[in-house]
Design a protein around this motif. Structure first.
Motif, PDB file in Angstrom:
ATOM      1  N   GLY A 159      88.924 -36.786 -14.992  1.00  0.00           N
ATOM      2  CA  GLY A 159      90.082 -36.019 -15.438  1.00  0.00           C
ATOM      3  C   GLY A 159      91.320 -36.440 -14.655  1.00  0.00           C
ATOM      4  O   GLY A 159      91.296 -37.415 -13.891  1.00  0.00           O
ATOM      5  N   ASP A 160      92.394 -35.690 -14.817  1.00  0.00           N
ATOM      6  CA  ASP A 160      93.642 -36.005 -14.098  1.00  0.00           C
ATOM      7  C   ASP A 160      93.455 -35.932 -12.589  1.00  0.00           C
ATOM      8  O   ASP A 160      94.021 -36.735 -11.849  1.00  0.00           O
ATOM      9  N   THR A 161      92.658 -34.954 -12.138  1.00  0.00           N
ATOM     10  CA  THR A 161      92.433 -34.842 -10.693  1.00  0.00           C
ATOM     11  C   THR A 161      91.738 -36.090 -10.173  1.00  0.00           C
ATOM     12  O   THR A 161      92.169 -36.693  -9.185  1.00  0.00           O
ATOM     13  N   ALA A 162      90.670 -36.515 -10.833  1.00  0.00           N
ATOM     14  CA  ALA A 162      89.919 -37.694 -10.386  1.00  0.00           C
ATOM     15  C   ALA A 162      90.819 -38.931 -10.393  1.00  0.00           C
ATOM     16  O   ALA A 162      90.800 -39.742  -9.459  1.00  0.00           O
ATOM     17  N   MET A 185      87.774 -41.754 -20.358  1.00  0.00           N
ATOM     18  CA  MET A 185      88.243 -40.775 -19.380  1.00  0.00           C
ATOM     19  C   MET A 185      88.943 -39.620 -20.081  1.00  0.00           C
ATOM     20  O   MET A 185      89.558 -39.805 -21.116  1.00  0.00           O
ATOM     21  N   ARG A 186      88.857 -38.459 -19.464  1.00  0.00           N
ATOM     22  CA  ARG A 186      89.540 -37.278 -19.988  1.00  0.00           C
ATOM     23  C   ARG A 186      91.011 -37.241 -19.539  1.00  0.00           C
ATOM     24  O   ARG A 186      91.840 -36.566 -20.144  1.00  0.00           O
ATOM     25  N   ALA A 187      91.305 -37.973 -18.481  1.00  0.00           N
ATOM     26  CA  ALA A 187      92.657 -37.943 -17.886  1.00  0.00           C
ATOM     27  C   ALA A 187      93.724 -38.335 -18.912  1.00  0.00           C
ATOM     28  O   ALA A 187      93.433 -39.024 -19.897  1.00  0.00           O
TER      29      ALA A 187
HETATM   30  P1  NDP Z   1      89.049 -31.548 -15.903  1.00  0.00           P
HETATM   31  O1  NDP Z   1      88.188 -30.413 -16.339  1.00  0.00           O
HETATM   32  O2  NDP Z   1      90.206 -31.949 -16.729  1.00  0.00           O
HETATM   33  O3  NDP Z   1      88.145 -32.836 -15.741  1.00  0.00           O
HETATM   34  C1  NDP Z   1      86.916 -32.771 -15.092  1.00  0.00           C
HETATM   35  C2  NDP Z   1      86.307 -34.165 -15.129  1.00  0.00           C
HETATM   36  O4  NDP Z   1      85.111 -34.117 -14.376  1.00  0.00           O
HETATM   37  C3  NDP Z   1      85.967 -34.635 -16.532  1.00  0.00           C
HETATM   38  O5  NDP Z   1      86.227 -35.991 -16.658  1.00  0.00           O
HETATM   39  C4  NDP Z   1      84.461 -34.362 -16.613  1.00  0.00           C
HETATM   40  O6  NDP Z   1      83.777 -35.287 -17.411  1.00  0.00           O
HETATM   41  C5  NDP Z   1      84.038 -34.585 -15.189  1.00  0.00           C
HETATM   42  N1  NDP Z   1      82.830 -33.836 -14.868  1.00  0.00           N
HETATM   43  C6  NDP Z   1      82.637 -32.493 -14.989  1.00  0.00           C
HETATM   44  N2  NDP Z   1      81.396 -32.171 -14.572  1.00  0.00           N
HETATM   45  C7  NDP Z   1      80.817 -33.337 -14.193  1.00  0.00           C
HETATM   46  C8  NDP Z   1      79.553 -33.658 -13.682  1.00  0.00           C
HETATM   47  N3  NDP Z   1      78.626 -32.718 -13.451  1.00  0.00           N
HETATM   48  N4  NDP Z   1      79.266 -34.958 -13.421  1.00  0.00           N
HETATM   49  C9  NDP Z   1      80.203 -35.910 -13.610  1.00  0.00           C
HETATM   50  N5  NDP Z   1      81.429 -35.676 -14.100  1.00  0.00           N
HETATM   51  C10 NDP Z   1      81.728 -34.391 -14.385  1.00  0.00           C
HETATM   52  O7  NDP Z   1      89.463 -31.173 -14.388  1.00  0.00           O
HETATM   53  P2  NDP Z   1      90.695 -31.700 -13.525  1.00  0.00           P
HETATM   54  O8  NDP Z   1      90.535 -31.058 -12.211  1.00  0.00           O
HETATM   55  O9  NDP Z   1      90.782 -33.157 -13.564  1.00  0.00           O
HETATM   56  O10 NDP Z   1      91.960 -31.092 -14.245  1.00  0.00           O
HETATM   57  C11 NDP Z   1      92.067 -29.682 -14.500  1.00  0.00           C
HETATM   58  C12 NDP Z   1      93.394 -29.406 -15.196  1.00  0.00           C
HETATM   59  O11 NDP Z   1      94.461 -29.633 -14.291  1.00  0.00           O
HETATM   60  C13 NDP Z   1      93.652 -30.325 -16.394  1.00  0.00           C
HETATM   61  O12 NDP Z   1      94.333 -29.592 -17.357  1.00  0.00           O
HETATM   62  C14 NDP Z   1      94.541 -31.403 -15.822  1.00  0.00           C
HETATM   63  O13 NDP Z   1      95.363 -32.021 -16.796  1.00  0.00           O
HETATM   64  C15 NDP Z   1      95.368 -30.609 -14.809  1.00  0.00           C
HETATM   65  N6  NDP Z   1      95.840 -31.449 -13.728  1.00  0.00           N
HETATM   66  C16 NDP Z   1      97.136 -31.851 -13.771  1.00  0.00           C
HETATM   67  C17 NDP Z   1      97.636 -32.655 -12.785  1.00  0.00           C
HETATM   68  C18 NDP Z   1      99.063 -33.062 -12.866  1.00  0.00           C
HETATM   69  O14 NDP Z   1      99.729 -32.665 -13.797  1.00  0.00           O
HETATM   70  N7  NDP Z   1      99.544 -33.831 -11.928  1.00  0.00           N
HETATM   71  C19 NDP Z   1      96.830 -33.127 -11.662  1.00  0.00           C
HETATM   72  C20 NDP Z   1      95.472 -32.655 -11.715  1.00  0.00           C
HETATM   73  C21 NDP Z   1      95.026 -31.856 -12.720  1.00  0.00           C
HETATM   74  P3  NDP Z   1      83.883 -35.268 -19.020  1.00  0.00           P
HETATM   75  O15 NDP Z   1      85.228 -35.828 -19.331  1.00  0.00           O
HETATM   76  O16 NDP Z   1      82.750 -36.152 -19.428  1.00  0.00           O
HETATM   77  O17 NDP Z   1      83.705 -33.838 -19.426  1.00  0.00           O
END
Ligand code: NDP
Length: 316
Positions: A159-162, A185-187
């Motif tokens: 995701g965006d965090t990763a 990627m979800r990011a």
């Molecule tokens: P997200 O829920 O968006 O992403 C989580 C990620 O972790 C996904 O890619 C998911 O995979 C993966 N994941 C979840 N569980 C597992 C697991 N058990 N094993 C492996 N991979 C796993 O969380 P984020 O913290 O990235 O973001 C949360 C929100 O905050 C989002 O809306 C994001 O846009 C926002 N954000 C914004 C930022 C900014 O504007 N600068 C910075 C950070 C976050 P899969 O895709 O396969 O489900």
């Protein structure tokens, strides 16, 4: 510490950097704050070893010590700090009601929410064990990346965090391995491009973590390709988990506006929630920055907003 009388002027729910800072400001403004500490007094920093990015600690400080310092400062100004966990609220009236441990009912004219968020972990036995030993498992690159300068690390998540954590770490580390469980990627696109254009990030698609290797510190990460079922070991010293956070906001459902994940929504440039007299601070309403110093800043904002709110209502 003095026992405050109900309805309290200000009740603070939660006790991380946001809550303690709100308490210091509220107490110094004579709001006689009462704080209900919550499930994990001190919040996420109680699980953090070395904090080197909080101004005022030139040699760094460990998280629990820092929270003891914050608590002592809040107590010095007569904050009434109580143990317990808020299980239910009623924000329907002009005086707000809060239940602690499902039993005790407290009333307050203003509420400051600082219930925080918790990082999600994979739940692997060795991941949690080495995390608790402070041996190289982390959920915060900005906090801990510095310790892995010149080394190789894994980032789990897509995701965006990763993506942010991986690009941040790439500036410090020799190489960053992103372990992504799907083939995409979800990011956001812009973050994906940033990752793809960073030379020292290698993306391991369709890959899941099987185990974190090492006795007291991370010595490698065992992964499996979920298409080919082939297992391999990535040789790293750091393991960063970036699979999302969960804000501690369940008890406010139905009362406060929140997004799909549960982050509380505050009015722009303020700590005001959608309910009069209820103010939001810290990670419970912040999915972007999530730092101790930003949480402390919003705790200050919430206390100042509460003070103005009470003054406007003529509550002294
Ligand atoms: P997200 O829920 O968006 O992403 C989580 C990620 O972790 C996904 O890619 C998911 O995979 C993966 N994941 C979840 N569980 C597992 C697991 N058990 N094993 C492996 N991979 C796993 O969380 P984020 O913290 O990235 O973001 C949360 C929100 O905050 C989002 O809306 C994001 O846009 C926002 N954000 C914004 C930022 C900014 O504007 N600068 C910075 C950070 C976050 P899969 O895709 O396969 O489900």
């Amino acid at each position: 510490m003095s026992e405050q009388k109900e309805p309290f002027k200000t009740l603070i729910i939660g006790s991380g950097p946001a809550g303690y800072t709100a308490a210091i400001y509220a107490a110094r403004a004579d709001l006689q704050p009462v704080m209900v500490e919550g499930m994990q007094p001190g919040g996420q920093l109680m699980d953090t070893n070395d904090v080197e990015n909080y101004p005022g600690y030139p040699e760094g400080v460990n998280g629990p010590q820092m929270m003891m310092d914050f608590r002592a400062q809040a107590a010095r100004f007569e904050t009434d700090i109580r143990s317990g966990f808020v299980t239910k609220v009623d924000f329907s009236g002009p005086v707000h009601k809060v239940w602690v441990n499902d039993e005790e009912e407290l009333e307050a004219h203003s509420i400051i929410i600082s219930t925080g968020a918790a990082a999600k972990w994979l739940g692997l036995e060795n991941e949690i064990r080495i995390r608790d030993l402070g041996g190289g498992v982390s959920a915060c690159a900005v906090c801990d990346g510095f310790f892995y300068r010149g080394q190789e690390v894994v980032v789990v998540g897509a995701g965006d965090t990763a993506a942010e954590e991986a690009t941040y770490l790439a500036k410090l580390c020799k190489k960053v391995h992103m372990v992504v469980r799907r083939d995409e990627m979800r990011a956001s696109k812009v973050m994906q491009h940033r990752v793809e254009n960073t030379e020292n990030i290698e993306i391991h698609w369709n890959t899941e973590t099987v185990d974190v290797l090492g006795e007291n510190t991370v010595e490698g990460v065992k992964v499996v390709n979920n298409q080919t079922k082939e297992e391999s070991v990535i040789d790293v010293t750091g393991f960063f988990v970036a699979i999302g956070h969960k804000p501690n906001t369940k008890m406010f459902k139905g009362w406060l506006d929140m997004d799909a994940t549960g982050y509380l929504i505050h009015k722009p440039d303020s700590s005001h929630s959608n309910v009069e007299g209820v103010f939001i601070s810290g990670d419970a309403g912040d999915k972007v920055y999530r730092q101790a110093v930003t949480a402390a800043g919003t705790g200050c904002m919430a206390a100042l907003d509460a003070e103005r709110y009470l003054a406007a209502k003529g509550i002294h």
